[in-house]
Structure formats: structure tokens, C-alpha cells
Enzyme design. Structure first.
Site, PDB file in Angstrom:
ATOM      1  N   LEU A  63      16.879  38.366  39.076  1.00  0.00           N
ATOM      2  CA  LEU A  63      15.789  37.974  40.170  1.00  0.00           C
ATOM      3  C   LEU A  63      16.940  38.522  41.617  1.00  0.00           C
ATOM      4  O   LEU A  63      17.822  38.294  41.871  1.00  0.00           O
ATOM      5  CB  LEU A  63      16.013  36.527  40.369  1.00  0.00           C
ATOM      6  CG  LEU A  63      14.870  35.806  41.357  1.00  0.00           C
ATOM      7  CD1 LEU A  63      13.425  36.158  40.953  1.00  0.00           C
ATOM      8  CD2 LEU A  63      15.035  34.125  41.437  1.00  0.00           C
ATOM      9  N   HIS A 130      41.660  34.920  44.255  1.00  0.00           N
ATOM     10  CA  HIS A 130      41.285  34.506  43.076  1.00  0.00           C
ATOM     11  C   HIS A 130      42.291  33.501  42.463  1.00  0.00           C
ATOM     12  O   HIS A 130      43.095  32.748  43.262  1.00  0.00           O
ATOM     13  CB  HIS A 130      41.550  35.815  42.247  1.00  0.00           C
ATOM     14  CG  HIS A 130      40.306  36.872  42.089  1.00  0.00           C
ATOM     15  ND1 HIS A 130      39.188  36.470  41.608  1.00  0.00           N
ATOM     16  CD2 HIS A 130      40.188  37.974  42.700  1.00  0.00           C
ATOM     17  CE1 HIS A 130      38.597  37.606  41.779  1.00  0.00           C
ATOM     18  NE2 HIS A 130      39.253  38.551  42.357  1.00  0.00           N
ATOM     19  N   ASP A 160      40.698  28.739  37.914  1.00  0.00           N
ATOM     20  CA  ASP A 160      39.348  29.134  37.415  1.00  0.00           C
ATOM     21  C   ASP A 160      38.686  28.089  36.524  1.00  0.00           C
ATOM     22  O   ASP A 160      37.689  27.554  36.922  1.00  0.00           O
ATOM     23  CB  ASP A 160      39.167  30.160  36.672  1.00  0.00           C
ATOM     24  CG  ASP A 160      39.257  31.426  37.738  1.00  0.00           C
ATOM     25  OD1 ASP A 160      39.251  31.263  38.937  1.00  0.00           O
ATOM     26  OD2 ASP A 160      39.358  32.757  37.133  1.00  0.00           O
TER      27      ASP A 160
END
Length: 378
Positions: A63, A130, A160
């Protein structure tokens, strides 16, 4: 029926932490729809993986959120959903007109989960980062080193996945439980920096009690102790030793062929280097498989260190169905295991065709064709 059956989740496409969080929810029954980026943006790792376990059980719609029509589709989804999971830097969603205030105005019961590295406040909030940066600032990275050596990143497991995706999933579940009482949604500010620091709770306790020093590599759990250590074997493989308690340590010595009376006290750090050198010499006398056979069934807390391609061959892991062959390749099974309503690995549900999603939102065929022609969806 699985625990999250009927819970509708919107996952804004991102890198590892958010897809992992969405995967957990999907494994336990949530209806997760990923809003991906159009065209070349999808080439990012790990989204470029042809075999991507994070996609399991989810639906996908590409989208264009830079168009008014794309934002209107997202808003319609928000009105009909329970959870929105977004991984962008602070201010991005607000700039699109679908920040927390906008979304909760559309759906007061919405759980709005913001999964970022640094969190929504502070001088680093809008700065790139990160896993290695988040765990570095948290203090966690400093623990992964031998004495006198530089820290070694533990892949990107801590920031993460553990501090990020897993704790965000926990936050979503907590908010859903609370909504069951109040009927109200809320905003989750889930930062990998915060989550990783939360995981360090034990070590702050050890420091406070004088049971740990800041010379990493000399302490009980960081490679200083000879009885909590990894040892190389004759074939260049490794054994993991975790004989912390006295009775386990005694069994370790027995299987190594050592007389406790000839050794220094177990818990005197002054003698740890000497004992570690002795253990290193002994473990190199046999292969990993030979040592595995020696310690099999013995309460010495000694096990082989397996490579990723060996994990599914071990009888314990087979017995636990630790890995599942699903969607054409081996991948970790959902955890934890629930007795009545366990998690389940499912294939991606719509193979990238968004028509089912859009029809479910009430759009007609002619409108969907127009979205295609204008590049609103892909």
C-alpha cells in the site's frame, strides 16, 4: 481455538523486530495483515528472503501510504482492528495523519504499539540505530567478551528479538488484557534499548550485592569460572559446561577423571585460571560426540554445542518438536507450548493478493481496479 483468535492486527512493514512480533501474534491465532511498501522498497533484508518465517500466518497488502487513498485504506483498517504495530521513527506516523491521537480517535479501543530502537523520547529518539547500538548503550554488549578482549555482538538476538519483538508482543498482550476490563485502548512505547536493559535485571542485582565486578570475563557467569564455560574438543567442536552448584561440579570432576582432593576450592576465583587450563586440556582429549556420550544422562550440566544444522538431529530437540518442517523448510516451532490452545505455523494467507483484504473492508471491485491503476496498491 487459539488464544488470539479474532484479534485483528495491522503490522506496518519493517525490519526484524516488528515482523517477529507480528509472527508471534499470528502463531497464536491473531489475524495479522502486513502493510508492505510498494516496488523496490521490498528488497530490504530480511524482507528480501524468499523463505521468510516472519511472514507465516499473515496476509500482505502493498500500500502506498504517500497517497491520500492509501491513508484512507489504512484508516478504514484501523477502524476495524484491535492492534496497530508500527516500527518507524517518532513523528513518521503523525506526519501521515495516523499517529496515536488520530488512530485512537478513529478507534478508541485500539492498541497502538510503537516498536523502535531508542523509544519515543530522549536525544537519540530520532537517530538511526541497529541492535548493536541499542545493546551497546544498554550495557548488555559489554558483558559479551573474554577478559582483556573487545565485546563480541551476540548476533542481533538481544535487541531486535528479545528486548524488541518479544517484549513488544508481551506489551500488546498486557494491553489487550487491560482493555478487556476498561474497554479502552492505549499506546505502547516499546524500545529495544528499554527491553534489553530490562533483561539485565539479574546483573544489576549481582552488582548491588557485590557478587559481580566490572572486569568482565572474570565473573561467575561471563566466562571467568571454569565450571561455567565452553570448551573445545578434539575435533574442533565444543561442549557447554554449567556445573555451578557443588553437587553438579562434583559429578563434572568425576566424569573428567579428577579427584576433588587434588584441586583448589571450586569458588575461589584466584584459582579459576589454573582450573580452566586443566579443563581445556582434558576436553581436547576426546571428540564432542565422545564427551556427549560420557555426560549423557549425568547431572553434571554438560551438553554439546550444536550448529544450526544439527539442532533437529538431537533426540531432546526431536522430542520437543523444537523445529517444524513448514512451508518447505525447517523453522522454529511456536513457544511456549500451551496444552489446549497451542501455537501453529501457517502459510502466508493471501500470497500477496490484496483483493480479499480490500473486499473485507467494504471496497467494491471497480474501486479496487482504480486503486491498482493509480498505484495505490500493488
Amino acid at each position: 481455538m487459539r488464544p488470539l483468535e479474532g484479534v485483528k492486527v495491522i503490522e506496518l512493514s519493517g525490519l526484524a523486530p516488528a515482523p517477529f512480533c507480528g509472527m508471534i501474534l499470528a502463531d497464536f491465532g491473531a489475524d495479522v495483515t502486513v502493510i508492505g511498501r510498494p516496488s523496490h522498497r521490498e528488497a530490504e533484508i530480511p524482507n528480501a528472503m524468499s523463505r521468510n518465517p516472519f511472514e507465516r500466518g499473515k496476509r500482505l497488502i502493498k500500500l502506498d501510504l504517500k497517497t491520500d487513498a492509501g491513508i484512507e485504506i489504512l484508516k478504514r483498517m484501523i477502524r476495524q482492528s484491535d492492534v496497530l504495530l508500527e516500527p518507524f521513527r517518532p513523528g513518521v506516523m503523525e506526519g501521515l495523519g495516523v499517529g496515536p491521537d488520530d488512530a485512537l480517535a478513529l478507534n478508541p479501543g485500539l492498541i497502538y504499539a510503537r516498536l523502535t530502537g531508542w523509544g519515543q523520547e530522549g536525544p537519540y529518539a530520532r537517530m538511526a540505530g541497529h541492535d548493536i547500538n541499542y545493546i551497546g548503550l544498554s550495557g548488555a554488549l559489554s558483558l559479551f567478551r573474554r577478559k582483556g578482549e573487545k565485546p563480541l555482538p551476540p548476533c542481533n538476538l538481544l535487541g531486535d528479538f528479545a528486548g524488541g519483538g518479544l517484549l513488544c508482543a508481551l506489551g500488546i498482550l498486557l494491553a489487550l488484557i487491560e482493555r478487556g476490563r476498561s474497554g479502552e485502548g492505549q499506546i505502547i512505547d516499546s524500545a529495544m534499548l528499554d527491553g534489553t536493559t530490562y533483561l539485565l535485571t539479574l546483573f544489576y542485582g549481582l552488582l548491588a550485592n557485590g557478587l559481580m565486578g566490572l572486569e568482565i570475563g572474570t565473573n561467575l557467569l561471563d566466562g571467568g569460572a571454569p565450571f561455567y564455560q565452553v570448551y573445545e574438543t578434539a575435533d574442533g567442536k565444543f561442549m557447554a559446561v554449567g556445573a555451578l552448584e557443588k553437587h553438579f561440579y562434583e559429578k563434572l570432576l568425576k566424569e573428567l577423571g579428577l579427584d576433588p582432593a587434588t584441586l583448589p576450592p571450586q569458588n575461589d576465583p584466584a584459582y579459576w585460571p589454573e582450573t580452566r587450563d586443566l579443563f581445556e586440556k582434558l576436553f581436547k582429549e576426546k571428540t564432542r560426540e565422545e564427551w556427549t556420550a560420557v555426560f549423557e544422562g549425568k547431572d553434571a550440566c554438560v551438553t554439546p554445542v550444536l550448529e544450526l544444522d544439527e539442532v533437529n538431529l538431537h533426540p531432546q530437540n526431536k522430542g520437543r518438536r523444537l523445529l517444524s518442517y513448514a512451508n518447505g523448510y525447517l523453522q522454529p516451532s511456536p513457544a511456549p507450548k500451551l496444552s489446549r490452545t497451542p501455537g501453529e505455523i501457517r502459510e502466508r494467507r493471501n500470497s500477496g493478493d490484496p483483493r480479499e483484504i480490500l473486499l473485507g473492508l467494504g471496497y467494491r471491485d471497480e474501486t479496487i481496479k482504480d486503486f491498482y491503476s493509480r498505484g495505490v496498491i500493488q
